[in-house]
Design an enzyme around this catalytic site. Structure first.
Site, PDB file in Angstrom:
ATOM      1  N   LYS A  79       0.859  -1.196   0.000  1.00  0.00           N
ATOM      2  CA  LYS A  79       0.000   0.000   0.000  1.00  0.00           C
ATOM      3  C   LYS A  79       0.890   1.239   0.000  1.00  0.00           C
ATOM      4  CE  LYS A  79      -3.883   2.036   2.599  1.00  0.00           C
ATOM      5  NZ  LYS A  79      -4.744   1.888   3.801  1.00  0.00           N
ATOM      6  N   SER A 154      -9.668   1.941   2.793  1.00  0.00           N
ATOM      7  CA  SER A 154      -8.800   2.658   1.882  1.00  0.00           C
ATOM      8  C   SER A 154      -7.756   1.784   1.190  1.00  0.00           C
ATOM      9  CB  SER A 154      -8.074   3.764   2.635  1.00  0.00           C
ATOM     10  OG  SER A 154      -7.231   3.211   3.637  1.00  0.00           O
ATOM     11  N   SER A 178      -9.855  -0.348   7.045  1.00  0.00           N
ATOM     12  CA  SER A 178      -9.292  -0.266   5.695  1.00  0.00           C
ATOM     13  C   SER A 178      -8.576  -1.505   5.168  1.00  0.00           C
ATOM     14  CB  SER A 178      -8.345   0.923   5.603  1.00  0.00           C
ATOM     15  OG  SER A 178      -9.100   2.086   5.425  1.00  0.00           O
TER      16      SER A 178
HETATM   17  N1  GLN Z   1     -13.073   4.328   6.116  1.00  0.00           N
HETATM   18  C1  GLN Z   1     -12.521   4.735   7.358  1.00  0.00           C
HETATM   19  C2  GLN Z   1     -12.114   6.176   7.283  1.00  0.00           C
HETATM   20  O1  GLN Z   1     -12.336   6.759   6.293  1.00  0.00           O
HETATM   21  C3  GLN Z   1     -11.363   3.865   7.712  1.00  0.00           C
HETATM   22  C4  GLN Z   1     -10.111   4.234   7.029  1.00  0.00           C
HETATM   23  C5  GLN Z   1      -8.949   3.400   7.414  1.00  0.00           C
HETATM   24  O2  GLN Z   1      -9.090   2.366   8.075  1.00  0.00           O
HETATM   25  N2  GLN Z   1      -7.781   3.853   7.016  1.00  0.00           N
HETATM   26  O3  GLN Z   1     -11.574   6.729   8.191  1.00  0.00           O
END
Ligand code: GLN
Length: 489
Positions: A79, A154, A178
């Site tokens: 990532k 994400s 994410s």
């Molecule tokens: N979707 C969640 C957010 O927008 C989690 C994001 C994540 O785990 N990096 O914060």
């Protein structure tokens, strides 16, 4: 045989038996990336040439007996929020479009030490803020099961690349879901380890008290193997814990007899899609048949988890992202009259709308007039969430919930509605708030053939328990053998 269909443990076996070579494997992956990237858009940076060259070097050393290591020559995708020396780390943001880290994250050091091969950096929501990978500055990644749907986020690039066989496995990061939510949307296995098990050194910080790096893989065995590699104390991360080293593959017993699985009714109520519910109910039945004991539990504080999460995550983000000002780090605006304008324009032009929203929200909840009402309150509720989980784990070993209330949604359907996007994480955020481990594994598909994910939550540092529960389910249900992404257009 299609090499890219194999799991990592299958690749290792073929390498051992000399049915495959390291260069063959790497070439198969770079060819696959070449073929599929135009449809999937999973990568921010592809390292095809470098990877093939590295494969030749490693192969030569292995053949000469200079290199041993079970993971030597195994490719991986990363990532794009983990620092890789000499290769761009963009966080899918204009702010870091040209940022090349001068050092490797601890997880990358470990990968390099094993002589694994980095296939490239994977797309994500900007600074890991989002649930669909649509908030990337560069591109929108597509779901390999249906190209009109999001891969989740994400870590959407990581999950889509694994599902599309463009990488054999990948690293993601999980602040509120994410790793698990995109894994659920893409029909792969995603593990968020206990907070403190994996070093965050060199992971670009979003919300430091919630962030964890973890594996996204094709199956549970690979997940345990990759966790073996990345887990462990690191003196460069003061929140990483000193613990005895565990071989997580050893806990995969294919047996859940007597395991107590808690099912919190709050995670099966309103807002959870009917087909998701049915698939989860079937999975609970499977566990019963496998000899597990199902116990109804209650996590009624869970309804406050999402609000708590967004206050804490935004507060921490607003502080962490202060360093991106065009001077210390990141994009610098071209024209400015004075220092204040330099900051203002660099940050306005460098960040996308979702990141700005979070910085503004975070600054607001931390401001002196509102601190007690929001930030302090959220921290207090955080303690309540932890207590509630502790109570739950007095009754059971594992907690089972859906990973996400829905399957993957259409591209564009939520990107203009932040609140709806935030709801995609309603089942995952409480796990980060409490610092617990959670794994998502595929448990079925809906009528349109989109994968459904099941989340298994463990007590702190009980990765072994959830990995074994996941493994046993996987062995009994054989999702990967029954369903494959179709790249539907
Ligand atoms: N979707 C969640 C957010 O927008 C989690 C994001 C994540 O785990 N990096 O914060």
């Amino acid at each position: 045989m299609d090499i890219t269909e194999l799991t990592v443990h299958e690749l290792q076996e073929k390498l051992k038996k000399k049915e495959l070579t390291i260069t063959q494997i790497t070439k198969a992956y770079t060819d696959r990336i070449n073929e599929k990237e135009k449809d999937i858009q999973a990568f921010v940076t592809v390292l095809a040439e470098e990877a093939n060259k590295q494969a030749e070097e490693i192969e030569e050393k292995v053949n000469k007996g200079e290199l041993k290591g079970e993971l030597a020559g195994i490719p991986i995708g990363i990532k794009d929020n983990m620092c890789t020396k000499g290769v761009k780390t963009t966080c899918s943001s204009r702010m870091l479009e040209n940022f090349v880290a001068p050092y490797d994250a601890t997880v990358i050091e470990k990968i390099n030490k094993e002589n694994m091969i980095d296939l490239g950096k994977l797309n994500m929501d900007e600074f890991a803020m989002g649930a669909s990978t649509e908030y990337s500055y560069f591109k929108k990644t597509r779901n390999p099961w249906n190209l009109n749907k999001v891969p989740g986020g994400s870590s959407g690039g990581s999950a889509a690349a694994v599902a599309a066989n463009m990488v054999p496995w990948a690293l993601g990061s999980d602040t509120g879901g994410s790793i698990r939510q995109p894994s659920s949307f893409c029909g792969v296995v995603g593990l968020k380890p206990t907070y403190g098990l994996v070093s965050r050194y060199g992971l670009v910080a979003f919300a430091s008290s919630l962030d964890q790096i973890g594996p996204i893989t094709k199956d549970v065995y690979d997940s345990a193997m990759l966790l073996n590699l990345i887990a462990g104390h690191d003196e460069k991360d003061t929140t990483s814990e000193k613990r005895e080293k565990i071989d997580y593959t050893k806990c995969l017993k294919d047996d859940v007899k007597g395991l107590k699985i808690g099912v919190p009714k709050e995670f099966f109520g309103e807002g959870i899609n009917q087909e998701v519910k049915e698939s989860l109910e079937k999975s609970i039945q499977t566990y019963k048949e496998l000899g597990a004991e199902i116990i109804e539990i209650s996590l009624d504080i869970a309804e406050y988890a999402l609000a708590t999460y967004y206050i804490i995550a935004c507060a921490e983000a607003s502080s962490n992202l202060g360093r991106f000002d065009g001077i210390r780090y990141g994009y610098r605006t071209k024209e400015f009259k004075n220092l204040k304008e330099l900051y203002k324009k660099s940050r306005s032009e460098g960040f996308g709308p979702e990141v700005k929203r979070r910085i503004i929200l975070g600054t607001y909840v931390l401001s002196s007039g509102y601190y007690d009402a929001y930030y302090k309150k959220a921290q207090q509720v955080r303690t309540l969430v932890m207590n509630e989980f502790n109570k739950g784990f007095e009754k059971c070993d594992v907690i089972l919930t859906p990973t996400s209330p829905t399957v993957a949604f259409d591209i564009g359907s939520k990107s203009n509605n932040p609140l709806e996007m935030y709801l995609a994480d309603i089942c995952t955020v409480s796990v980060n708030i409490a610092g617990l481990p959670g794994i998502s594994i595929p448990c079925g598909v809906d009528k349109e053939g989109m994968p459904i994910g099941m989340q298994l939550i463990g007590n702190k540092f009980c990765e072994e328990t959830i990995l074994n529960a996941a493994y046993t389910f996987e062995q009994a249900t054989k999702f990967r053998e029954n369903y494959k992404p179709e790249f539907k257009k």
